[in-house]
Design a protein around this motif. Sequence first.
Motif, PDB file in Angstrom:
ATOM      1  N   UNK A  47       0.819  -1.213   0.000  1.00 32.75           N
ATOM      2  CA  UNK A  47       0.000   0.000   0.000  1.00 32.75           C
ATOM      3  C   UNK A  47       0.859   1.271   0.000  1.00 32.75           C
ATOM      4  N   UNK A  48       2.169   1.116   0.142  1.00 36.84           N
ATOM      5  CA  UNK A  48       3.067   2.275   0.173  1.00 36.84           C
ATOM      6  C   UNK A  48       3.752   2.527  -1.164  1.00 36.84           C
ATOM      7  N   UNK A  49       3.609   1.615  -2.112  1.00 32.21           N
ATOM      8  CA  UNK A  49       4.254   1.788  -3.411  1.00 32.21           C
ATOM      9  C   UNK A  49       3.223   2.212  -4.438  1.00 32.21           C
ATOM     10  N   UNK A  50       3.674   2.880  -5.501  1.00 27.31           N
ATOM     11  CA  UNK A  50       2.774   3.264  -6.584  1.00 27.31           C
ATOM     12  C   UNK A  50       2.219   2.014  -7.258  1.00 27.31           C
ATOM     13  N   UNK A  51       1.003   2.138  -7.783  1.00 26.67           N
ATOM     14  CA  UNK A  51       0.322   0.992  -8.389  1.00 26.67           C
ATOM     15  C   UNK A  51       1.153   0.342  -9.488  1.00 26.67           C
ATOM     16  N   UNK A  52       1.912   1.146 -10.197  1.00 27.84           N
ATOM     17  CA  UNK A  52       2.719   0.602 -11.301  1.00 27.84           C
ATOM     18  C   UNK A  52       3.797  -0.364 -10.819  1.00 27.84           C
ATOM     19  N   UNK A  53       4.137  -0.276  -9.540  1.00 23.92           N
ATOM     20  CA  UNK A  53       5.195  -1.120  -8.988  1.00 23.92           C
ATOM     21  C   UNK A  53       4.656  -2.126  -7.970  1.00 23.92           C
ATOM     22  N   UNK A  54       3.354  -2.347  -7.977  1.00 14.45           N
ATOM     23  CA  UNK A  54       2.730  -3.218  -6.976  1.00 14.45           C
ATOM     24  C   UNK A  54       3.329  -4.627  -6.991  1.00 14.45           C
ATOM     25  N   UNK A  55       3.684  -5.118  -8.170  1.00 10.02           N
ATOM     26  CA  UNK A  55       4.227  -6.474  -8.242  1.00 10.02           C
ATOM     27  C   UNK A  55       5.649  -6.555  -7.689  1.00 10.02           C
ATOM     28  N   UNK A  56       6.263  -5.398  -7.417  1.00  5.56           N
ATOM     29  CA  UNK A  56       7.619  -5.375  -6.862  1.00  5.56           C
ATOM     30  C   UNK A  56       7.634  -4.939  -5.390  1.00  5.56           C
ATOM     31  N   UNK A  57       6.450  -4.913  -4.774  1.00  8.55           N
ATOM     32  CA  UNK A  57       6.341  -4.390  -3.413  1.00  8.55           C
ATOM     33  C   UNK A  57       7.241  -5.110  -2.427  1.00  8.55           C
ATOM     34  N   UNK A  58       7.451  -6.420  -2.613  1.00  8.76           N
ATOM     35  CA  UNK A  58       8.259  -7.180  -1.663  1.00  8.76           C
ATOM     36  C   UNK A  58       9.620  -7.582  -2.222  1.00  8.76           C
ATOM     37  N   UNK A  59       9.982  -6.966  -3.348  1.00 10.69           N
ATOM     38  CA  UNK A  59      11.351  -7.123  -3.825  1.00 10.69           C
ATOM     39  C   UNK A  59      12.253  -6.287  -2.929  1.00 10.69           C
ATOM     40  N   UNK A  60      13.452  -6.770  -2.656  1.00 12.14           N
ATOM     41  CA  UNK A  60      14.345  -6.040  -1.758  1.00 12.14           C
ATOM     42  C   UNK A  60      15.087  -4.968  -2.544  1.00 12.14           C
ATOM     43  N   UNK A  61      14.340  -3.937  -2.907  1.00 14.27           N
ATOM     44  CA  UNK A  61      14.912  -2.842  -3.682  1.00 14.27           C
ATOM     45  C   UNK A  61      14.119  -1.571  -3.412  1.00 14.27           C
ATOM     46  N   UNK A  62      14.766  -0.430  -3.641  1.00  9.53           N
ATOM     47  CA  UNK A  62      14.064   0.846  -3.525  1.00  9.53           C
ATOM     48  C   UNK A  62      13.194   1.038  -4.760  1.00  9.53           C
ATOM     49  N   UNK A  63      12.158   1.849  -4.624  1.00  6.73           N
ATOM     50  CA  UNK A  63      11.247   2.106  -5.732  1.00  6.73           C
ATOM     51  C   UNK A  63      10.916   3.592  -5.770  1.00  6.73           C
ATOM     52  N   UNK A  64      10.666   4.142  -6.960  1.00  5.41           N
ATOM     53  CA  UNK A  64      10.336   5.570  -7.049  1.00  5.41           C
ATOM     54  C   UNK A  64       8.928   5.864  -6.545  1.00  5.41           C
ATOM     55  N   UNK A  65       8.787   7.034  -5.916  1.00  3.09           N
ATOM     56  CA  UNK A  65       7.477   7.541  -5.529  1.00  3.09           C
ATOM     57  C   UNK A  65       7.373   8.970  -6.060  1.00  3.09           C
ATOM     58  N   UNK A  66       6.328   9.670  -5.701  1.00  2.00           N
ATOM     59  CA  UNK A  66       6.114  11.030  -6.215  1.00  2.00           C
ATOM     60  C   UNK A  66       7.199  11.996  -5.742  1.00  2.00           C
ATOM     61  N   UNK A  67       7.255  13.139  -6.390  1.00  2.00           N
ATOM     62  CA  UNK A  67       8.157  14.246  -6.011  1.00  2.00           C
ATOM     63  C   UNK A  67       9.635  13.879  -6.139  1.00  2.00           C
ATOM     64  N   UNK A  68       9.953  12.912  -6.989  1.00  2.00           N
ATOM     65  CA  UNK A  68      11.340  12.532  -7.197  1.00  2.00           C
ATOM     66  C   UNK A  68      11.973  11.806  -6.020  1.00  2.00           C
ATOM     67  N   UNK A  69      11.152  11.299  -5.114  1.00  5.50           N
ATOM     68  CA  UNK A  69      11.651  10.601  -3.929  1.00  5.50           C
ATOM     69  C   UNK A  69      11.576   9.090  -4.137  1.00  5.50           C
TER      70      UNK A  69
END
Length: 225
Positions: A47-69
């Motif tokens: 629920x903390x990741x953007x919908x486009x990355x939902x399938x990677x939610x539990x991959x051990x990696x950082x993911x982009x979110x809004x505002x370049x963060x």
Amino acid sequence: MNTPQLAHRRGIPAADSRKIQLIMNLRSQGIRSTAVLDAIERVPREIFVDAAYADQAYADQSLPIACGQTISQPFIVAFMSDRLEVTDRMKVLEVGTGSGYQTAVLAHLCRRIYTVERYRILLRAAEERFKQLRLTNITAIVGDGMKGWPSQAPFDRIIVTAAASSMPLALLDQLKVGGIMVLPIETSPGRQELQRVVRTEESYERQSLLPVRFVSLVPGMPREA
């Protein structure tokens, strides 16, 4: 047979099976605190990741979110939480709410967490997630994280989720004597290091932990805030 396949045969939902695999991976990487692992397990990262990355939610990696963060990789969240040595009697300051994932994990570990985010759009989204998860021990504001939260100081623990160019003395001043701060520091151009800082009566002691890559800790407020 790998863990997701085994979980599928046992009727465990896919998200849960990926979470099980993540917890196993964190253990194998040296995260031993049962409290931290339990907190990671209790927080639904999807629920903390953007919908486009939902399938990677539990991959051990950082993911982009809004505002370049970014939302930090689970290992870094677990590692920083572990090195903070938080107990359920402590008051924690977080600089950089971001998606709210790290905040939610710490909320399961401490008495109360105060979190500062410079982007209003991120904070509003994070607060909605906190409500969804019924986390009532979080207080959040839009503000300049480099200034901390003086009116609520001192804090038992401080966590900074953006890389400072030098030791942020304003934050250190808000840390109790004997308190711990964990933060990334830019040690040279293009290089960052996660450090653990313990405040002493006269100064502070620093310990290098591991190389990291975070967005930069920026003073002031963006135009949109």
